[in-house]
Design a protein around this motif. Structure first.
Motif, PDB file in Angstrom:
ATOM      1  N   ASP A 285       5.822  13.314   2.205  1.00 34.56           N
ATOM      2  CA  ASP A 285       4.129  13.500   2.295  1.00 34.56           C
ATOM      3  C   ASP A 285       3.653  11.761   1.594  1.00 34.56           C
ATOM      4  OD1 ASP A 285       4.308  15.890   2.462  1.00 34.56           O
ATOM      5  OD2 ASP A 285       4.453  16.067   0.769  1.00 34.56           O
ATOM      6  N   GLU A 286       4.853  10.171   1.711  1.00 35.30           N
ATOM      7  CA  GLU A 286       4.846   9.724   0.974  1.00 35.30           C
ATOM      8  C   GLU A 286       4.644   8.641   1.881  1.00 35.30           C
ATOM      9  OE1 GLU A 286       1.401   8.023  -1.872  1.00 35.30           O
ATOM     10  OE2 GLU A 286       1.943   9.681  -1.157  1.00 35.30           O
ATOM     11  N   VAL A 287       4.169   7.404   2.541  1.00 30.68           N
ATOM     12  CA  VAL A 287       5.194   6.222   2.652  1.00 30.68           C
ATOM     13  C   VAL A 287       4.692   5.124   1.727  1.00 30.68           C
ATOM     14  CG1 VAL A 287       5.153   4.288   4.735  1.00 30.68           C
ATOM     15  CG2 VAL A 287       5.753   6.612   4.689  1.00 30.68           C
TER      16      VAL A 287
ATOM     17  N   VAL B  94       0.940  -0.873  -0.262  1.00 34.75           N
ATOM     18  CA  VAL B  94       0.023  -0.226  -0.124  1.00 34.75           C
ATOM     19  C   VAL B  94       1.029   1.467   0.217  1.00 34.75           C
ATOM     20  CG1 VAL B  94      -2.104  -1.329   1.180  1.00 34.75           C
ATOM     21  CG2 VAL B  94      -0.483   0.045   2.564  1.00 34.75           C
ATOM     22  N   GLN B  95       0.690   2.634  -0.863  1.00 30.94           N
ATOM     23  CA  GLN B  95       0.679   3.800  -0.333  1.00 30.94           C
ATOM     24  C   GLN B  95      -0.077   4.480   0.609  1.00 30.94           C
ATOM     25  OE1 GLN B  95       3.897   2.939  -2.743  1.00 30.94           O
ATOM     26  NE2 GLN B  95       4.153   4.938  -1.889  1.00 30.94           N
ATOM     27  N   ILE B  96       0.261   4.811   1.629  1.00 28.38           N
ATOM     28  CA  ILE B  96      -0.033   5.986   2.408  1.00 28.38           C
ATOM     29  C   ILE B  96       0.448   7.285   2.152  1.00 28.38           C
ATOM     30  CG2 ILE B  96      -0.961   5.627   4.878  1.00 28.38           C
ATOM     31  CD1 ILE B  96       0.287   3.227   5.152  1.00 28.38           C
ATOM     32  N   SER B  97      -0.469   8.356   2.378  1.00 30.19           N
ATOM     33  CA  SER B  97      -0.379   9.655   2.257  1.00 30.19           C
ATOM     34  C   SER B  97      -0.496  10.403   3.395  1.00 30.19           C
ATOM     35  CB  SER B  97      -1.307   9.980   1.200  1.00 30.19           C
ATOM     36  OG  SER B  97      -1.584  10.198  -0.158  1.00 30.19           O
ATOM     37  N   GLY B  98       0.440  10.936   4.195  1.00 34.12           N
ATOM     38  CA  GLY B  98       0.507  12.112   5.268  1.00 34.12           C
ATOM     39  C   GLY B  98       1.433  12.925   4.684  1.00 34.12           C
ATOM     40  N   LYS B  99       1.895  13.716   5.897  1.00 31.10           N
ATOM     41  CA  LYS B  99       3.195  14.265   5.888  1.00 31.10           C
ATOM     42  C   LYS B  99       3.930  14.267   6.737  1.00 31.10           C
ATOM     43  CE  LYS B  99      -0.309  18.284   5.870  1.00 31.10           C
ATOM     44  NZ  LYS B  99      -1.257  19.353   6.191  1.00 31.10           N
ATOM     45  N   LYS B 100       4.691  15.121   6.437  1.00 29.04           N
ATOM     46  CA  LYS B 100       6.608  14.911   7.085  1.00 29.04           C
ATOM     47  C   LYS B 100       6.314  15.136   9.113  1.00 29.04           C
ATOM     48  CE  LYS B 100      11.175  16.238   7.972  1.00 29.04           C
ATOM     49  NZ  LYS B 100      11.924  16.845   6.926  1.00 29.04           N
ATOM     50  N   GLY B 101       6.419  14.103   9.635  1.00 25.76           N
ATOM     51  CA  GLY B 101       6.621  14.009  11.056  1.00 25.76           C
ATOM     52  C   GLY B 101       5.176  13.502  11.902  1.00 25.76           C
ATOM     53  N   ASP B 102       4.383  13.472  10.466  1.00 26.59           N
ATOM     54  CA  ASP B 102       3.359  12.217  10.690  1.00 26.59           C
ATOM     55  C   ASP B 102       3.496  10.624  12.094  1.00 26.59           C
ATOM     56  OD1 ASP B 102       1.459  14.161  10.347  1.00 26.59           O
ATOM     57  OD2 ASP B 102       0.534  12.830   8.328  1.00 26.59           O
ATOM     58  N   LEU B 103       3.030  10.137  12.099  1.00 25.60           N
ATOM     59  CA  LEU B 103       3.488   9.179  12.624  1.00 25.60           C
ATOM     60  C   LEU B 103       2.569   7.634  12.494  1.00 25.60           C
ATOM     61  CD1 LEU B 103       3.361   9.375  17.289  1.00 25.60           C
ATOM     62  CD2 LEU B 103       5.255   9.848  15.158  1.00 25.60           C
TER      63      LEU B 103
ATOM     64  N   VAL C 175      -1.696   2.315  11.785  1.00 27.68           N
ATOM     65  CA  VAL C 175      -2.658   3.442  12.767  1.00 27.68           C
ATOM     66  C   VAL C 175      -1.492   4.477  12.507  1.00 27.68           C
ATOM     67  CG1 VAL C 175      -3.286   4.538  15.123  1.00 27.68           C
ATOM     68  CG2 VAL C 175      -3.142   1.567  14.682  1.00 27.68           C
ATOM     69  N   LYS C 176      -2.239   5.774  11.722  1.00 29.15           N
ATOM     70  CA  LYS C 176      -1.728   6.352  11.253  1.00 29.15           C
ATOM     71  C   LYS C 176      -2.361   7.712  11.903  1.00 29.15           C
ATOM     72  CE  LYS C 176      -1.974   9.695   8.018  1.00 29.15           C
ATOM     73  NZ  LYS C 176      -2.352  10.420   6.648  1.00 29.15           N
ATOM     74  N   LEU C 177      -1.320   8.750  12.511  1.00 27.21           N
ATOM     75  CA  LEU C 177      -1.926   9.702  13.695  1.00 27.21           C
ATOM     76  C   LEU C 177      -1.369  10.775  13.175  1.00 27.21           C
ATOM     77  CD1 LEU C 177      -3.061  10.458  16.451  1.00 27.21           C
ATOM     78  CD2 LEU C 177      -0.874   9.925  17.291  1.00 27.21           C
ATOM     79  N   ALA C 178      -1.670  12.304  12.413  1.00 29.21           N
ATOM     80  CA  ALA C 178      -1.235  12.915  12.163  1.00 29.21           C
ATOM     81  C   ALA C 178      -0.806  14.196  13.308  1.00 29.21           C
ATOM     82  CB  ALA C 178      -2.444  13.686  11.798  1.00 29.21           C
ATOM     83  N   ARG C 179       0.556  14.541  13.108  1.00 27.12           N
ATOM     84  CA  ARG C 179       0.943  15.778  14.225  1.00 27.12           C
ATOM     85  C   ARG C 179       0.230  16.836  13.821  1.00 27.12           C
ATOM     86  NH1 ARG C 179       5.959  14.752  16.671  1.00 27.12           N
ATOM     87  NH2 ARG C 179       5.423  12.175  16.967  1.00 27.12           N
ATOM     88  N   THR C 180      -0.014  17.158  14.703  1.00 24.07           N
ATOM     89  CA  THR C 180      -0.581  18.977  14.275  1.00 24.07           C
ATOM     90  C   THR C 180       0.137  19.975  14.508  1.00 24.07           C
ATOM     91  OG1 THR C 180      -1.604  19.151  16.572  1.00 24.07           O
ATOM     92  CG2 THR C 180      -2.872  18.044  14.847  1.00 24.07           C
TER      93      THR C 180
END
Length: 212
Positions: A193-195, A142-151, A207-212
């Motif tokens: 931005d991509e994993v 899978v490809q997982i979208s996020g942002k730098k620093g997300d867990l 479990v993806k946790l966005a850093r705010t």
């Protein structure tokens, strides 16, 4: 076909969670989950459950709006959330997002996580979502979208998960095996931005946790 399920767990910020409703083909509320839908200004397509925790105001509104309702006995062999997922599956959904699926009942929360496994085997991809987190299953690549620093935490739901490879995480995994019952995959970090996550055998809970 995308379904959105409103369960009766915790929803703290309706504005942040409303994004998950975008593109929904069917919206189903499990019992008191209808309160969350109404608070978002959403009229569901179906409300199911034993209705034991739906407040009278919401019951009246369901009738006034002519929303389809299926009422079941309080004594049954499945939770209202499982019932809602079953209805989504029967109506052709191939993906479902559960909002309000985690709350102050740890037994219900854990059951909802494991329901993802059951329905994945039947062809319905389910994820749980909150204000700044998502839970979903990984089997294969899978490809997982996020942002730098997300867990991102990777938790085995099989006896072991083998051939785990990742790209784009601070702690890379290279053809590794993680057995169930260890914390080896907890709290990895997005480098961009991509994993990418790939497995050869076994099932992971992500479990993806966005850093705010």
């Amino acid at each position: 076909m995308k379904a959105v399920i409103f369960a009766g767990g915790t929803v703290d910020d309706y504005r942040l969670q409303k994004k998950y409703v975008v593109g929904a083909d069917i919206i189903i509320c499990a019992d008191s989950g209808v309160r969350h839908a109404f608070m978002m200004g959403i009229t569901p397509d179906l409300v199911v459950g034993d209705m034991d925790s739906v407040v009278p105001e919401d019951l009246n509104r369901i009738k006034e709006l002519g929303i389809e309702q299926e009422t079941f006995a309080a004594e049954k062999d499945f939770t209202d959330t499982e019932l809602a997922l079953e209805k989504a599956y029967q109506r052709g959904a191939t993906e479902a997002v559960i909002l309000g699926g985690i709350g102050d009942r740890p037994d219900h929360s854990l059951a909802n996580i494991l329901l993802m496994v059951n329905f994945k085997k039947r062809g319905l991809e389910v994820r749980l979502a909150g204000e700044n987190w998502e839970m979903f299953l990984i089997e294969g690549q899978v490809q997982i979208s996020g942002k730098k620093g997300d867990l991102l935490s990777l938790i085995p739901l099989s006896r072991e998960v083998s051939g785990i490879e990742t790209r784009g995480l601070y702690y890379p995994l290279k053809n590794e095996t993680i057995p169930m019952g260890t914390s080896r995959g907890i709290s990895n970090v997005f480098l961009g931005d991509e994993v990418m996550v790939r497995t050869k055998k076994g099932l992971l809970l992500a479990v993806k946790l966005a850093r705010t």
